[in-house]
Design an enzyme around this catalytic site. Structure first.
Site, PDB file in Angstrom:
ATOM      1  N   LYS A  68       1.081  -1.328   0.027  1.00  0.00           N
ATOM      2  CA  LYS A  68       0.063  -0.094   0.029  1.00  0.00           C
ATOM      3  C   LYS A  68       0.813   1.079  -0.260  1.00  0.00           C
ATOM      4  O   LYS A  68       1.956   1.194   0.682  1.00  0.00           O
ATOM      5  CB  LYS A  68      -0.872  -0.015   1.323  1.00  0.00           C
ATOM      6  CG  LYS A  68      -1.835   1.209   1.349  1.00  0.00           C
ATOM      7  CD  LYS A  68      -3.047   0.752   0.765  1.00  0.00           C
ATOM      8  CE  LYS A  68      -3.900   2.061   0.489  1.00  0.00           C
ATOM      9  NZ  LYS A  68      -3.624   2.834  -0.472  1.00  0.00           N
ATOM     10  N   LYS A  92       5.618   2.905   8.020  1.00  0.00           N
ATOM     11  CA  LYS A  92       4.468   3.778   8.378  1.00  0.00           C
ATOM     12  C   LYS A  92       3.274   2.996   8.747  1.00  0.00           C
ATOM     13  O   LYS A  92       2.368   3.007   9.868  1.00  0.00           O
ATOM     14  CB  LYS A  92       4.070   4.680   7.217  1.00  0.00           C
ATOM     15  CG  LYS A  92       3.190   5.781   7.690  1.00  0.00           C
ATOM     16  CD  LYS A  92       2.763   6.649   6.140  1.00  0.00           C
ATOM     17  CE  LYS A  92       3.956   7.097   5.666  1.00  0.00           C
ATOM     18  NZ  LYS A  92       3.786   8.131   4.499  1.00  0.00           N
ATOM     19  N   LYS A 104       4.993   1.793  -3.280  1.00  0.00           N
ATOM     20  CA  LYS A 104       5.082   3.227  -3.798  1.00  0.00           C
ATOM     21  C   LYS A 104       5.381   3.064  -5.415  1.00  0.00           C
ATOM     22  O   LYS A 104       6.060   2.043  -5.793  1.00  0.00           O
ATOM     23  CB  LYS A 104       6.177   3.961  -3.157  1.00  0.00           C
ATOM     24  CG  LYS A 104       6.108   5.502  -3.265  1.00  0.00           C
ATOM     25  CD  LYS A 104       5.076   5.859  -2.120  1.00  0.00           C
ATOM     26  CE  LYS A 104       5.129   7.404  -2.005  1.00  0.00           C
ATOM     27  NZ  LYS A 104       4.523   7.751  -0.567  1.00  0.00           N
ATOM     28  N   THR A 188      -4.443  13.658   5.586  1.00  0.00           N
ATOM     29  CA  THR A 188      -3.053  13.760   6.078  1.00  0.00           C
ATOM     30  C   THR A 188      -2.770  15.020   6.954  1.00  0.00           C
ATOM     31  O   THR A 188      -1.962  14.927   7.918  1.00  0.00           O
ATOM     32  CB  THR A 188      -2.010  13.614   4.685  1.00  0.00           C
ATOM     33  OG1 THR A 188      -2.578  12.848   3.865  1.00  0.00           O
ATOM     34  CG2 THR A 188      -0.584  13.432   4.926  1.00  0.00           C
ATOM     35  N   GLY A 216       5.760  24.290   1.601  1.00  0.00           N
ATOM     36  CA  GLY A 216       5.003  23.248   0.942  1.00  0.00           C
ATOM     37  C   GLY A 216       3.420  23.442   1.303  1.00  0.00           C
ATOM     38  O   GLY A 216       2.956  23.564   2.466  1.00  0.00           O
ATOM     39  N   GLY A 218       0.632  22.262  -0.602  1.00  0.00           N
ATOM     40  CA  GLY A 218      -0.179  21.316  -1.425  1.00  0.00           C
ATOM     41  C   GLY A 218      -1.368  20.884  -0.831  1.00  0.00           C
ATOM     42  O   GLY A 218      -1.711  21.615   0.316  1.00  0.00           O
ATOM     43  N   ASN A 219      -1.826  19.953  -1.012  1.00  0.00           N
ATOM     44  CA  ASN A 219      -3.011  19.215  -0.210  1.00  0.00           C
ATOM     45  C   ASN A 219      -2.684  19.233   1.245  1.00  0.00           C
ATOM     46  O   ASN A 219      -3.302  19.764   2.074  1.00  0.00           O
ATOM     47  CB  ASN A 219      -3.257  17.904  -0.936  1.00  0.00           C
ATOM     48  CG  ASN A 219      -4.448  17.245   0.248  1.00  0.00           C
ATOM     49  OD1 ASN A 219      -3.994  16.496   1.135  1.00  0.00           O
ATOM     50  ND2 ASN A 219      -5.647  17.476   0.081  1.00  0.00           N
ATOM     51  N   GLY A 221      -0.142  20.504   3.074  1.00  0.00           N
ATOM     52  CA  GLY A 221       0.188  21.676   4.001  1.00  0.00           C
ATOM     53  C   GLY A 221      -0.987  22.544   3.994  1.00  0.00           C
ATOM     54  O   GLY A 221      -1.045  23.278   5.052  1.00  0.00           O
TER      55      GLY A 221
HETATM   56  N1  GLU Z   1       1.002   9.052  -0.450  1.00  0.00           N
HETATM   57  C1  GLU Z   1       0.565   8.851   1.211  1.00  0.00           C
HETATM   58  C2  GLU Z   1       1.739   8.612   1.885  1.00  0.00           C
HETATM   59  O1  GLU Z   1       2.892   8.681   1.686  1.00  0.00           O
HETATM   60  C3  GLU Z   1      -0.657   8.020   1.109  1.00  0.00           C
HETATM   61  C4  GLU Z   1      -0.491   6.533   0.980  1.00  0.00           C
HETATM   62  C5  GLU Z   1      -1.790   5.814   0.787  1.00  0.00           C
HETATM   63  O2  GLU Z   1      -2.722   6.314   1.488  1.00  0.00           O
HETATM   64  O3  GLU Z   1      -1.860   4.630   0.399  1.00  0.00           O
HETATM   65  O4  GLU Z   1       1.568   8.051   2.974  1.00  0.00           O
END
Ligand code: GLU
Length: 422
Positions: A68, A92, A104, A188, A216, A218-219, A221
């Site tokens: 994921k 994470k 990723k 986030t 930053g 974006g979404n 920040g």
């Molecule tokens: N791109 C986000 C991160 O770096 C979310 C990843 C996701 O929701 O799978 O955590």
């Protein structure tokens, strides 16, 4: 900068593995991604020419569940970066305790140079190329840098066409009408607020009046700024890749700044009073322009790197005046810089904790898709808060007990979960 994110990721892994005396086989599995995929995505450009884009997907580890993690569109995407980002997702996801492994992806492209139609063809082509290796129970992508809900909807649609059946849970971060979850867009930023709040409580610090500089907008920040402001903190600086603004008395109207950025394409010059945002207000507000990096060395209580990797390096770490760093970007601090921050006693709320709210709500979205449920936004936020506070508390307690940094503690908590499950 000579900091390779994958080398750094391995160093972080080794430090935690040593501390836990991790079994060599388990370590070997985490030192090497399960699978790396490189694809070519040829598309037709609007002018009729053909162009081929290079895409990656790294499936780092699935001990705890399907791979994921997001995919990003950026000209500087490369395999070592994606490998590190996939590893950080494994850690994470374990830390925030969702039943996923880490993955990723990315495409080497500057999406700002593509038309909407070209972006759609590129995304659909990427989904088609990855179709054999993703799926709701295999690997579940999501948004990341320069990707968003609309792109996820295209990805889902192209994937479903490829496999010939509905599969909403193949990606998360979708628009609500394509099976997205309430609250995913804010997640986030809000999660970062919850993590910071929990750590401040542990440190016995009152959030009221703390000054914050954010690199930053974006979404991540922009939502974070709003939540921190609502909690009584003072947002004094905002920057994007082109520069930014610094108003020591606080930037009041974040909505106006966001509108201004949308119109002009940058934050620099967005000094807003009422609906007027321009340089003529700069003096009245007692502000001045800053470079993107200057946001990190201002005399503030908290700095927030919320853009890309390697924002804090050995070059600027010594100049940091804040006492807290909230890492909303993935991997914003180089190894050398991290050592300097540690030596200076600066509290770093590490990326794998600070920005885990996005993937936490991605899990909620995936779960709602699988279980055919629809949760209300309040419900999502309550669950998110619980997840972030639980993770923050676990990290803080280990750091306190073992007299180590929050980052070192976060890796130990995560690695223990991975090891137990193998
Ligand atoms: N791109 C986000 C991160 O770096 C979310 C990843 C996701 O929701 O799978 O955590």
């Amino acid at each position: 900068m000579n900091d390779n994110p994958w080398t750094r990721a391995l160093a972080q892994l080794h430090a935690a593995a040593d501390a836990l005396k991790l079994d060599p086989l388990e370590l070997a599995r985490l030192e090497n991604p399960d699978r790396v995929v490189e694809v070519s995505v040829p598309i037709c450009m609007d002018d009729g020419s053909a162009r081929v884009f290079q895409g990656f997907r790294v499936q780092h580890n699935n001990i705890r569940g399907p791979y994921k993690g997001g995919f990003r569109y950026h000209p500087k995407v490369d395999m070592d970066e994606v490998k590190a980002l996939a590893f950080w997702m494994t850690m994470k996801n374990a830390l925030v305790d969702v039943p996923f492994g880490g993955g990723k992806g990315g495409i080497v492209v500057d999406p700002k140079k593509l038309s909407e139609k070209e972006l759609e063809r590129l995304t659909r082509g990427f989904a088609k190329a990855l179709a054999p290796v993703v799926g709701p129970y295999v690997d579940v992508p999501a948004p990341d840098v320069n990707t968003n809900a609309k792109i996820m909807a295209w990805f889902r649609d192209a994937y479903e066409k490829e496999i010939g059946k509905k599969a909403p849970a193949v990606v998360t971060g979708k628009p609500i009408e394509s099976g997205g979850s309430q609250g995913r867009t804010e997640a986030t930023g809000l999660g970062g607020h919850y993590a910071l709040e929990a750590i401040l409580e542990k440190l016995g610090r009152n959030p009221e009046g703390l000054s914050v500089a954010i690199q930053g907008f974006g979404n991540v920040g922009s939502y974070l700024a709003r939540y921190l402001q609502k909690a009584g903190m003072k947002i004094v600086a905002l920057s994007d890749s082109k520069g930014g603004i610094y108003i020591p008395d606080g930037i009041q109207d974040l909505d106006a700044v966001e509108q201004c950025k949308k119109k002009s394409g940058h934050i620099a010059g967005c000094y807003c009073i009422g609906s007027v945002c321009d340089l003529s207000n700069m003096e009245k507000l007692g502000g001045h322009d800053i470079s993107p990096d200057e946001a990190l060395t201002l005399p503030v209580d908290i700095i927030v790197p919320a853009a890309l990797e390697n924002a804090i390096t050995e070059k600027n770490a010594g100049d940091i005046k804040a006492s807290i760093v909230l890492e909303m970007a993935n991997g914003p601090t180089t190894e050398a810089a991290d050592a300097i921050l540690k030596q200076k006693g600066i509290v770093v709320v590490p990326d794998i904790l600070a920005n885990a709210g996005g993937v936490a709500v991605s899990y909620f979205e995936w779960y709602q898709n699988i279980e055919k449920k629809k949760w209300k936004k309040d419900e999502v936020f309550v669950k998110l808060k619980r997840k972030m506070r639980t993770a923050a508390k676990a990290v803080y307690d280990v750091s306190k007990a073992q007299k180590i940094t929050l980052r070192e503690a976060a890796y130990i908590v995560a690695l223990k979960r991975l090891s137990k499950n193998s």
